[in-house]
Design a protein around this motif. Sequence first.
Motif, short mmCIF file in Angstrom:
data_model
loop_
_atom_site.label_atom_id
_atom_site.label_comp_id
_atom_site.label_asym_id
_atom_site.label_seq_id
_atom_site.Cartn_x
_atom_site.Cartn_y
_atom_site.Cartn_z
N LYS A 210 0.74 -1.20 -0.02
CA LYS A 210 0.07 -0.11 -0.05
C LYS A 210 1.00 1.32 0.19
O LYS A 210 0.70 2.21 -0.75
CB LYS A 210 -0.92 0.03 1.20
CG LYS A 210 -1.82 1.18 1.38
CD LYS A 210 -2.96 1.02 2.51
CE LYS A 210 -2.41 0.80 3.92
NZ LYS A 210 -3.60 0.69 4.66
N GLU A 211 1.91 1.25 0.89
CA GLU A 211 2.82 2.31 0.90
C GLU A 211 3.73 2.79 -0.48
O GLU A 211 3.66 3.76 -1.00
CB GLU A 211 3.86 2.36 2.03
CG GLU A 211 4.46 3.38 2.29
CD GLU A 211 5.25 3.66 3.48
OE1 GLU A 211 5.55 2.78 4.21
OE2 GLU A 211 5.37 4.79 3.90
N GLN A 212 3.73 1.71 -1.22
CA GLN A 212 4.58 1.83 -2.21
C GLN A 212 3.70 2.33 -3.27
O GLN A 212 4.05 3.29 -4.26
CB GLN A 212 5.08 0.36 -2.95
CG GLN A 212 6.31 -0.08 -1.93
CD GLN A 212 6.88 -1.43 -2.51
OE1 GLN A 212 5.80 -2.25 -2.69
NE2 GLN A 212 8.19 -1.74 -2.57
N GLN B 2 0.66 14.99 -8.12
CA GLN B 2 1.47 16.49 -7.99
C GLN B 2 1.43 16.99 -9.43
O GLN B 2 1.09 18.22 -9.72
CB GLN B 2 2.66 16.36 -7.24
CG GLN B 2 3.31 17.61 -7.08
CD GLN B 2 4.41 17.61 -6.21
OE1 GLN B 2 4.99 16.48 -5.75
NE2 GLN B 2 4.73 18.73 -5.60
N ALA B 3 1.84 16.24 -10.42
CA ALA B 3 2.07 16.74 -11.67
C ALA B 3 0.82 17.10 -12.34
O ALA B 3 0.58 18.12 -13.06
CB ALA B 3 2.99 15.64 -12.60
N LEU B 4 -0.22 16.11 -12.19
CA LEU B 4 -1.56 16.45 -12.71
C LEU B 4 -2.28 17.59 -12.18
O LEU B 4 -2.62 18.45 -12.87
CB LEU B 4 -2.53 15.32 -12.36
CG LEU B 4 -3.65 14.99 -12.83
CD1 LEU B 4 -3.70 14.89 -14.26
CD2 LEU B 4 -4.49 13.86 -12.31
N ILE C 128 -1.88 14.11 -0.02
CA ILE C 128 -2.64 14.15 -1.15
C ILE C 128 -3.52 15.52 -1.12
O ILE C 128 -3.50 16.28 -2.10
CB ILE C 128 -3.38 12.87 -1.55
CG1 ILE C 128 -2.29 11.94 -2.16
CG2 ILE C 128 -4.30 13.40 -2.77
CD1 ILE C 128 -2.95 10.51 -2.42
N VAL C 129 -4.10 15.55 -0.23
CA VAL C 129 -5.13 16.72 0.12
C VAL C 129 -4.41 17.90 0.08
O VAL C 129 -4.93 18.81 -0.34
CB VAL C 129 -6.18 16.56 1.33
CG1 VAL C 129 -7.23 15.43 0.81
CG2 VAL C 129 -5.73 16.56 2.54
N SER C 130 -3.19 17.89 0.90
CA SER C 130 -2.26 19.27 1.06
C SER C 130 -1.85 19.76 -0.59
O SER C 130 -1.86 21.02 -0.89
CB SER C 130 -1.08 19.00 1.69
OG SER C 130 -0.14 18.37 1.25
N LEU C 131 -1.68 18.85 -1.57
CA LEU C 131 -1.26 19.21 -2.77
C LEU C 131 -2.49 19.86 -3.59
O LEU C 131 -2.48 20.49 -4.64
CB LEU C 131 -1.02 17.71 -3.81
CG LEU C 131 0.02 17.09 -3.25
CD1 LEU C 131 -0.02 15.65 -4.27
CD2 LEU C 131 1.35 17.88 -3.60
N LEU D 88 2.09 6.98 -6.51
CA LEU D 88 0.78 7.82 -6.95
C LEU D 88 1.25 9.43 -6.55
O LEU D 88 0.53 10.49 -7.43
CB LEU D 88 -0.36 7.43 -6.20
CG LEU D 88 -1.67 8.00 -6.37
CD1 LEU D 88 -2.09 7.99 -8.01
CD2 LEU D 88 -2.93 7.67 -5.82
N LEU D 89 1.91 9.62 -5.67
CA LEU D 89 2.00 10.96 -5.06
C LEU D 89 2.63 12.05 -6.17
O LEU D 89 1.95 12.82 -6.46
CB LEU D 89 2.81 11.12 -3.84
CG LEU D 89 2.00 11.44 -2.54
CD1 LEU D 89 2.68 11.14 -1.37
CD2 LEU D 89 1.52 12.86 -2.72
N PRO D 90 3.74 11.82 -6.82
CA PRO D 90 4.48 12.70 -7.72
C PRO D 90 3.45 12.66 -9.07
O PRO D 90 3.29 13.83 -9.73
CB PRO D 90 5.53 11.89 -7.92
CG PRO D 90 5.53 10.57 -7.69
CD PRO D 90 4.53 10.63 -6.50
#
Length: 156
Positions: free
Chosen positions: A11-13, A23-25, A150-153, A18-20
């Motif tokens: 899950k962590e991987q 972020q790019a999106l 994710i929500v901070s992004l 997913l995060l970057p």
Amino acid sequence: MHTLHSNTQTKEQKYIELLPQLQALFEGEDDRIANFANCCAALKEVFGFWWVGFYFIKNNQLVLGPFQGPIACTRIAFGKGVCGNSWKTKETIVVDDVSKFDGHIACSSQSKSEIVIPILSNNEVIAVLDIDSENLNCFDEIDKKYLENIVSLLNK
Ligand code: SME
């Protein structure tokens, strides 16, 4: 967006990958609804959650925003349900078993566990991200950490 579906990933991987991408999106688009909508789609696609969606505070109520999954309740009052409690406390709430959460609002009988992350702007909650699972004990500190990230992004 390219998202991996490998079952061998933890899950962590999956969150780390997913995060970057998110972020790019989000950096390429300044429309809030568009970004919130894609955020739901990405989380649903990568993790297969039962329901992923946002509620926005409008006229002192939480009102349903972009989501992925079955039809859900459209309005939630301050302090009501898991969402209204997250709004009130300004904290992420992890519920291992929704049947044991006093005042849980059951939009779907399939939902067994839940996490709600508040989205703050100038120390005021402006929306919440709500995720439901059909499995008990689906969410933990890892989900909390990365979903808060994710929500901070989304809130830039
Ligand atoms: N269970 C939530 C209501 C929203 S639905 O799960 C989509 C709550 O108790 O606030």
